[in-house]
Design a protein around this motif. Structure first.
Motif, PDB file in Angstrom:
ATOM      1  N   HIS A 228      41.614  40.869  35.817  1.00  0.00           N
ATOM      2  CA  HIS A 228      41.305  42.308  35.818  1.00  0.00           C
ATOM      3  C   HIS A 228      41.349  42.864  37.244  1.00  0.00           C
ATOM      4  CE1 HIS A 228      40.387  43.401  31.696  1.00  0.00           C
ATOM      5  NE2 HIS A 228      39.698  42.282  31.553  1.00  0.00           N
ATOM      6  N   TYR A 229      40.761  42.129  38.189  1.00  0.00           N
ATOM      7  CA  TYR A 229      40.721  42.600  39.574  1.00  0.00           C
ATOM      8  C   TYR A 229      42.130  42.769  40.126  1.00  0.00           C
ATOM      9  CZ  TYR A 229      39.965  42.778  44.585  1.00  0.00           C
ATOM     10  OH  TYR A 229      40.002  43.162  45.904  1.00  0.00           O
ATOM     11  N   ASN A 231      44.902  43.147  38.555  1.00  0.00           N
ATOM     12  CA  ASN A 231      45.638  44.179  37.819  1.00  0.00           C
ATOM     13  C   ASN A 231      45.226  45.584  38.237  1.00  0.00           C
ATOM     14  OD1 ASN A 231      47.713  44.449  35.890  1.00  0.00           O
ATOM     15  ND2 ASN A 231      46.259  45.023  34.311  1.00  0.00           N
ATOM     16  N   GLN A 232      43.964  45.744  38.588  1.00  0.00           N
ATOM     17  CA  GLN A 232      43.442  47.079  38.877  1.00  0.00           C
ATOM     18  C   GLN A 232      43.413  47.403  40.368  1.00  0.00           C
ATOM     19  OE1 GLN A 232      39.568  47.099  37.039  1.00  0.00           O
ATOM     20  NE2 GLN A 232      40.378  46.806  34.973  1.00  0.00           N
ATOM     21  N   LYS A 233      43.254  46.393  41.210  1.00  0.00           N
ATOM     22  CA  LYS A 233      42.992  46.653  42.628  1.00  0.00           C
ATOM     23  C   LYS A 233      44.132  46.300  43.575  1.00  0.00           C
ATOM     24  CE  LYS A 233      38.668  47.910  41.900  1.00  0.00           C
ATOM     25  NZ  LYS A 233      38.190  49.294  42.151  1.00  0.00           N
ATOM     26  N   GLN A 238      51.189  43.423  38.173  1.00  0.00           N
ATOM     27  CA  GLN A 238      51.107  43.912  36.800  1.00  0.00           C
ATOM     28  C   GLN A 238      50.881  42.736  35.860  1.00  0.00           C
ATOM     29  OE1 GLN A 238      54.770  46.010  36.091  1.00  0.00           O
ATOM     30  NE2 GLN A 238      54.490  47.408  37.817  1.00  0.00           N
ATOM     31  N   GLU A 241      48.029  42.928  28.965  1.00  0.00           N
ATOM     32  CA  GLU A 241      46.767  42.747  28.250  1.00  0.00           C
ATOM     33  C   GLU A 241      46.767  41.421  27.493  1.00  0.00           C
ATOM     34  OE1 GLU A 241      43.966  44.442  28.326  1.00  0.00           O
ATOM     35  OE2 GLU A 241      44.862  45.710  29.877  1.00  0.00           O
TER      36      GLU A 241
END
Length: 298
Positions: A228-229, A231-233, A238, A241
């Motif tokens: 998650h980190y 992918n988001q930060k 990329q 899910e």
């Protein structure tokens, strides 16, 4: 001439051999042994090790000195990182000439992280040139000339590398930047981590007319939080899910399996992979099925 020079990274890529490289972080101190032990563990399983240049602007041993020791003592070819953060053009040329004298010929040209991100936040960044400017300097030294056009007493033989980002938000801009790097003298790139076969295939299609070797980054995921980190930060990464869900449910074991599956899928279509162990070399061991046990290092 040493074996690693005769059958080095440049020659292997030129001959179409699939290569594996792994990134290692230099120590903060004068003792190289922890990194030498890691290099020894990888010997026979990888084609080269990357030595970072004070990554994240944190003080570390000189990547050129450490790369030389690894090649000399371990017999493993090294790719040293060189950033534009800490040196002006005189210093950069001096470092490169020293590397050439030590037989360290693979370079990854980088702009470098801002000093404010590291452990010496009051240090001043130089940035007289960027990574493209540094590649031009290395190319000119290969031609036997310094940056001002004056002749050297002997040319260098650098195999010039750079970073690339297949997951960039604007691939047109990324491709244009890559073309400028090739024009500057870059021979190969090591990419940001990829997690998807489609992403790899799309990047290969976009770059198929460029005279450059592409080594794709592989980063084994330890858990869902890490996925998650990233992918988001982290720009340019990329992660689907589907993969995030697998790692959330299966943890480290699932992350290793995802990495292995991707390597198998792309092995026949790419020129190599570059593994980011993120401080955990046992992940590399599991990805590459290295049977020996990772030694305890200090």
């Amino acid at each position: 001439m040493s074996t690693y020079q005769i059958h080095g990274l440049k020659e292997k890529l030129t001959l179409g051999k699939f290569v594996v490289t792994v990134e290692l972080e230099p120590p903060k101190g004068a003792n190289p042994m922890p990194v030498l032990e890691k290099a020894a563990f990888l010997k026979g399983y990888v084609d080269g090790v990357n030595i970072a240049d004070s990554p994240m602007a944190t003080l570390r041993m000189s990547p050129i000195a450490l790369a030389h020791v690894i090649q000399q003592d371990m017999g493993i070819e090294a790719i040293f990182h060189l950033t534009c953060r800490d040196r002006n053009v005189i210093g950069l040329q001096s470092e490169l000439l020293g590397a050439a004298a030590l037989g360290v010929r693979n370079i990854l040209t980088l702009t470098g992280d801002q000093p404010t991100r590291g452990d010496h936040p009051d240090a001043r960044g130089v940035y007289e040139v960027d990574s493209i400017g540094l590649a031009k300097i290395a190319k000119q030294l290969n031609e036997g000339l310094d940056l001002t056009g004056h002749p050297l007493n002997g040319p260098t033989q650098f195999f010039i590398g750079a970073a690339a980002n297949p997951g960039a938000d604007d691939l047109d801009v990324e491709l244009e930047k890559l073309k400028r790097k090739v024009d500057a003298g870059v021979h190969f790139v090591q990419t940001q981590p990829v997690f998807d076969l489609n992403q790899v295939e799309r990047y290969l299609e976009l770059t198929r007319d460029l005279p450059i070797h592409i080594i794709f980054g592989i980063l084994p995921l330890k858990n869902g939080k890490m996925a998650h980190y990233l992918n988001q930060k982290v720009p340019g990464i990329q992660i689907s899910e589907e993969i995030i869900s697998k790692v959330e449910q299966g943890g480290r074991e699932a992350g290793i399996e995802v990495g292995k599956q991707l390597i198998e899928k792309i092995k026949g279509i790419v020129q190599g992979i570059h593994i980011y162990p993120i401080g955990d070399l046992t992940m590399v061991s599991e990805l590459l099925d290295i049977p020996q046990k990772m030694p305890k290092v200090i």
